[in-house]
Design an enzyme around this catalytic site. Structure first.
Site, mmCIF file in Angstrom:
data_model
loop_
_atom_site.group_PDB
_atom_site.id
_atom_site.type_symbol
_atom_site.label_atom_id
_atom_site.label_comp_id
_atom_site.label_asym_id
_atom_site.label_seq_id
_atom_site.Cartn_x
_atom_site.Cartn_y
_atom_site.Cartn_z
ATOM 1 N N ALA A 1 -8.809 77.540 49.145
ATOM 2 C CA ALA A 1 -10.116 77.249 49.765
ATOM 3 C C ALA A 1 -10.770 76.030 49.137
ATOM 4 O O ALA A 1 -11.928 75.723 49.410
ATOM 5 C CB ALA A 1 -11.037 78.457 49.610
ATOM 6 N N ARG B 1 -2.787 86.878 48.511
ATOM 7 C CA ARG B 1 -3.154 87.482 47.246
ATOM 8 C C ARG B 1 -1.885 87.773 46.466
ATOM 9 O O ARG B 1 -0.883 88.219 47.028
ATOM 10 C CB ARG B 1 -3.941 88.792 47.472
ATOM 11 N N HIS C 1 -4.829 78.839 42.756
ATOM 12 C CA HIS C 1 -5.720 79.433 43.755
ATOM 13 C C HIS C 1 -6.603 78.354 44.388
ATOM 14 O O HIS C 1 -7.831 78.415 44.338
ATOM 15 C CB HIS C 1 -6.584 80.526 43.122
ATOM 16 N N ASP D 1 0.157 80.254 45.480
ATOM 17 C CA ASP D 1 -1.200 79.791 45.178
ATOM 18 C C ASP D 1 -2.013 80.896 44.510
ATOM 19 O O ASP D 1 -3.074 80.660 43.961
ATOM 20 C CB ASP D 1 -1.909 79.366 46.471
ATOM 21 N N GLU E 1 -5.128 86.450 37.514
ATOM 22 C CA GLU E 1 -5.523 85.046 37.566
ATOM 23 C C GLU E 1 -6.572 84.792 36.481
ATOM 24 O O GLU E 1 -7.519 85.545 36.350
ATOM 25 C CB GLU E 1 -6.101 84.706 38.949
ATOM 26 N N ASP F 1 2.055 91.565 62.540
ATOM 27 C CA ASP F 1 0.668 91.970 62.267
ATOM 28 C C ASP F 1 0.379 93.156 63.173
ATOM 29 O O ASP F 1 0.228 93.008 64.389
ATOM 30 C CB ASP F 1 -0.294 90.823 62.570
HETATM 31 N N1 LIG Z 1 -5.759 81.373 48.559
HETATM 32 C C1 LIG Z 1 -6.962 81.244 49.022
HETATM 33 O O1 LIG Z 1 -7.771 80.472 48.507
HETATM 34 C C2 LIG Z 1 -7.375 82.034 50.215
HETATM 35 C C3 LIG Z 1 -6.833 83.258 50.422
HETATM 36 N N2 LIG Z 1 -7.193 83.991 51.495
HETATM 37 C C4 LIG Z 1 -6.533 85.278 51.664
HETATM 38 O O2 LIG Z 1 -5.935 85.302 52.932
HETATM 39 C C5 LIG Z 1 -6.197 86.549 53.550
HETATM 40 C C6 LIG Z 1 -6.270 86.372 55.043
HETATM 41 O O3 LIG Z 1 -7.400 85.604 55.326
HETATM 42 P P1 LIG Z 1 -7.903 85.574 56.839
HETATM 43 O O4 LIG Z 1 -6.791 85.161 57.719
HETATM 44 O O5 LIG Z 1 -9.174 84.847 56.882
HETATM 45 O O6 LIG Z 1 -8.203 87.119 57.077
HETATM 46 P P2 LIG Z 1 -8.139 87.870 58.458
HETATM 47 O O7 LIG Z 1 -8.770 89.184 58.225
HETATM 48 O O8 LIG Z 1 -8.602 87.001 59.549
HETATM 49 O O9 LIG Z 1 -6.572 88.103 58.715
HETATM 50 C C7 LIG Z 1 -5.853 89.057 57.977
HETATM 51 C C8 LIG Z 1 -4.810 89.583 58.927
HETATM 52 O O10 LIG Z 1 -3.943 90.443 58.206
HETATM 53 C C9 LIG Z 1 -3.582 91.478 59.076
HETATM 54 N N3 LIG Z 1 -3.051 92.607 58.334
HETATM 55 C C10 LIG Z 1 -3.738 93.535 57.639
HETATM 56 N N4 LIG Z 1 -2.884 94.437 57.129
HETATM 57 C C11 LIG Z 1 -1.630 94.042 57.507
HETATM 58 C C12 LIG Z 1 -0.321 94.548 57.303
HETATM 59 N N5 LIG Z 1 -0.131 95.669 56.598
HETATM 60 N N6 LIG Z 1 0.721 93.900 57.843
HETATM 61 C C13 LIG Z 1 0.528 92.769 58.551
HETATM 62 N N7 LIG Z 1 -0.684 92.238 58.808
HETATM 63 C C14 LIG Z 1 -1.741 92.875 58.276
HETATM 64 C C15 LIG Z 1 -4.858 91.802 59.807
HETATM 65 O O11 LIG Z 1 -4.571 92.484 61.003
HETATM 66 C C16 LIG Z 1 -5.416 90.418 60.053
HETATM 67 O O12 LIG Z 1 -5.032 89.937 61.315
HETATM 68 C C17 LIG Z 1 -7.524 87.004 52.969
HETATM 69 O O13 LIG Z 1 -7.604 88.409 52.932
HETATM 70 C C18 LIG Z 1 -7.494 86.432 51.575
HETATM 71 O O14 LIG Z 1 -6.967 87.413 50.715
HETATM 72 C C19 LIG Z 1 -8.087 83.554 52.439
HETATM 73 C C20 LIG Z 1 -8.684 82.349 52.256
HETATM 74 C C21 LIG Z 1 -8.409 81.502 51.106
HETATM 75 O O1 LIG Z 2 -11.536 83.262 50.498
HETATM 76 C C1 LIG Z 2 -10.640 83.798 49.818
HETATM 77 O O2 LIG Z 2 -10.162 84.926 50.050
HETATM 78 C C2 LIG Z 2 -10.121 83.094 48.659
HETATM 79 O O3 LIG Z 2 -9.163 83.539 48.058
HETATM 80 C C3 LIG Z 2 -10.840 81.872 48.177
HETATM 81 O O4 LIG Z 2 -10.967 82.055 46.778
HETATM 82 P P1 LIG Z 2 -12.038 81.169 45.976
HETATM 83 O O5 LIG Z 2 -13.374 81.395 46.633
HETATM 84 O O6 LIG Z 2 -11.582 79.756 46.113
HETATM 85 O O7 LIG Z 2 -12.004 81.699 44.578
#
Ligand SMILES: NC(=O)C1=CN([C@@H]2O[C@H](COP(=O)(O)OP(=O)(O)OC[C@H]3O[C@@H](n4cnc5c(N)ncnc54)[C@H](O)[C@@H]3O)[C@@H](O)[C@H]2O)C=CC1
Ligand SMILES: O=C(O)C(=O)COP(=O)(O)O
EC number: 1.1.1.95
Length: 587
Positions: free
Chosen positions: A326, A275, A323, A299, A304, A214
């Site tokens: 969350a 994503r 997905h 996931d 989607e 990161d």
């Molecule tokens: N599947 C789901 O339901 C969910 C998916 N997500 C996804 O997970 C991602 C991360 O969520 P959080 O940890 O809360 O976000 P966050 O912003 O706390 O962490 C993202 C991390 O990625 C790092 N980053 C950015 N560009 C990068 C790169 N090129 N190489 C390596 N690291 C890099 C950032 O420095 C940061 O530390 C979200 O952007 C979202 O897309 C989040 C929550 C639920």
């Molecule tokens: O918080 C995120 O980035 C998520 O991907 C969660 O997606 P959702 O709100 O469950 O459709």
């Protein structure tokens, strides 16, 4: 729900309202005339469209402050139709909030709330251009996503989904579903943010050796939980498992692709709870078929829901979920409340701590700068109206005279409001904290700022503000500084924004109404003459002051008026022989 006086203009298109509107007064261009409509929905409440399922606690909170329309699974056309009647929109990951949505809103949409973390489904550039604040709920689903990542990691390693399907199909295939152990294996976490670090913590608990890549994460934060920060190359070439937890950005799009798969340890296993777009899905299919990648647990998907015959979803070495990262009861209640509070706060003109496309300004700064925010906008409006039409405003300097050290004075709000005052009177866009810099750049207006550090008491944040416009002709020659620039200065006096200098002339007039500026040879009786003409037309004078360079020399009279005098009245003032020039400035 009382709104902070004047602050709602930070986000709304308030126009000439003398009392702060609780919610935006919406301007509609109509047959080229501007009609001010109060369209804030039934009972003066804003209307919030909730386009995806939101936890009940959030819905209940919204309903205390707004008319709430829960309409799910809308087509693009249906969304664009509904949005024109909404002040705020709440979505999750399933709704694309593109430029067409902002265009359809025609400036009414003030806030888009994303009830989760990822905002890649919102066109941030379009939101900013249209002055629409985007807020998200960045923390409430972190644990849920991390737990889902671990669930997919372990389910994949032990073929749980495949074995479950086979036993449900009446088979008993023990040897086919022999898995691999996690303990002692190397997990590379790509993206060491909130979710990634929670996954790392849990994987450590499973006895895994965890490394992370990161570029923006501090090494000591990784070391603190026994994780090593490494380069991308080291991460992908040494890992037995790779778990993705980074946002979808231009830099991360298709980060895993044919080239990077080829540099991985053969038999690597991939988990993606971030994503779909961060993986080239065709390349992953090739890597699975060639054995470079032994298994994948996904996931999220580029599209989607994925199409029914999606080869990745159907692949026997892939474990897939729709997905769900969350999707826990707790996370959904949490994001619902978090986003509801952020949206309601933003509609009140408060800055949300989770603003994605606007500078975060703490509430205490907002409170302290409130009168200066109004002053800044008024000075911008004054200055631009002094410019002779056709001069073209391209270079504006804002000076903040303050006894505070530069680090103790946050002027971002003031900058935005000067831009608002400069550009709104000469355009049809509304400007707020979100889009001010964008609109200024789009119109070629370069705003420079300077601090005049005074040695007075730091009790007041600002002693005075000046707005200077260079390279223009002035409708009022007395507004020019020695260097030939239009220059106006204002202060806040007993909480009232006041004009205190025009060009080289000191004046003292409240900026609560509009202003008439006259230049005359300093002599007795002028105030009476002008006051009499205005009184004859029943124009209420709120303030009158005369600024002169020296007795008997030239003087500038500044008159604050509550109403706009008629052209005839203004002509009578101009016809007073001693008056050499005058201008009416509508604020
Ligand atoms: N599947 C789901 O339901 C969910 C998916 N997500 C996804 O997970 C991602 C991360 O969520 P959080 O940890 O809360 O976000 P966050 O912003 O706390 O962490 C993202 C991390 O990625 C790092 N980053 C950015 N560009 C990068 C790169 N090129 N190489 C390596 N690291 C890099 C950032 O420095 C940061 O530390 C979200 O952007 C979202 O897309 C989040 C929550 C639920
Ligand atoms: O918080 C995120 O980035 C998520 O991907 C969660 O997606 P959702 O709100 O469950 O459709």
């Amino acid at each position: 729900m009382a709104t902070p006086l004047g602050l709602s203009s930070l986000f709304s298109s308030r126009i000439h309202t003398t009392t702060p509107s609780l919610f935006p007064i919406h301007r509609k261009e109509f047959n080229r005339r501007r009609i001010i409509l109060v369209t804030a929905g039934g009972g003066g409440k804003p209307t919030i469209l909730v386009a995806e399922k939101l936890g009940q606690a959030g819905i209940d909170l919204l309903k205390k402050h707004a008319n709430v329309d829960c309409s799910y699974d809308l087509s693009v056309e249906e969304l664009c139709t509904k949005i024109s009647l909404c002040d705020a929109l709440i979505v999750r990951s399933g709704t694309k909030v593109g430029r067409d949505v902002f265009e359809s809103s025609r400036g009414r949409l003030k806030v888009v709330g994303r009830a989760g973390v990822g905002i890649d489904n919102v066109d941030l550039a379009a939101a900013t251009e249209y002055g629409c604040l985007v807020v998200n709920a960045p923390t409430a689903n972190t644990v849920a996503a991390a737990e889902h990542g671990i669930a997919l990691l372990t389910a994949m390693a032990r073929n749980v989904a495949q074995a479950d399907a086979s036993i449900k199909a009446g088979k008993w295939m023990r040897s086919k579903y022999v898995g691999v152990s996690l303990v002692g294996k190397t997990l590379a976490v790509l993206g060491f943010g909130k979710v990634g670090s929670e996954v790392a913590r849990r994987a450590r608990g499973l006895g895994m050796h965890v490394i992370t890549h990161d570029p923006y994460a501090p090494a000591d934060r990784a070391r603190a939980i026994g994780v090593e920060l490494v380069s991308f190359e080291v991460a992908i070439s040494t890992a037995d498992f790779i778990s993705l937890h980074l946002p979808l950005t231009a830099a991360t799009s298709k980060m895993l692709n044919d080239e990077t798969f080829a540099r991985m340890k053969r038999g690597v296993r991939i988990v993606n709870v971030a994503r779909g777009g961060v993986i080239d899905e065709d390349a992953l299919l090739r890597a699975l078929d060639s054995g470079i990648v032994a298994q994948a647990a996904l996931d999220v998907f580029t599209v989607e829901p994925p199409v029914k015959d999606n080869k990745l979803v159907l692949h026997e070495s892939v474990t897939a979920t729709p997905h769900l990262g969350a999707s826990t009861m707790e996370a959904q209640e949490g994001v619902a409340v978090e986003i509801a509070e952020a949206v309601v706060g933003a509609l009140r003109g408060e800055l949300a701590a989770t603003a994605v496309n606007a500078p975060m300004v703490p509430p205490e700064v907002l409170r302290e700068l409130k009168p200066y925010v109004v002053l800044a906008e008024k000075l911008g409006r004054l200055a631009v109206q002094l410019v002779t039409g056709g001069s073209g405003v391209d270079a504006v300097k804002v000076t903040y005279a303050s006894s505070r050290s530069p680090d103790d004075l946050d002027t971002r709000l003031l900058r935005a409001m000067v831009i608002k005052g400069l550009i709104e009177p000469i355009s049809s866009v509304f400007i707020n904290l979100v889009n001010s810099d964008y609109v200024a750049k789009q119109r070629g207006v370069k705003i420079s700022e300077e601090r005049m550090v005074l040695d007075g008491s730091p009790e007041d944040p600002i002693e005075y503000i000046t707005v200077t416009i260079a390279n223009v002709e002035s409708r009022f020659a007395s507004a020019l500084s020695e260097s030939g620039e239009i220059k106006v200065e204002g202060r806040v006096k007993q909480g009232v924004p006041s004009l205190t200098k025009v060009g080289l002339f000191g004046v003292d007039v409240s900026l609560e109404g509009s202003v008439i500026l006259c230049r005359q040879v300093d002599q007795p009786g002028m105030i009476g003459k002008v006051g009499g003409i205005l009184g004859d037309e029943n124009v209420n004078v709120s303030f009158m002051s005369v600024g002169r360079i020296a007795p008997g020399k030239q003087a500038v009279m500044a008159i604050g008026v509550d109403e706009q005098p008629s052209k005839e009245t203004l002509k009578k003032i101009g016809d007073i022989s001693a008056i050499e020039e005058f201008v009416f400035l509508k604020l």
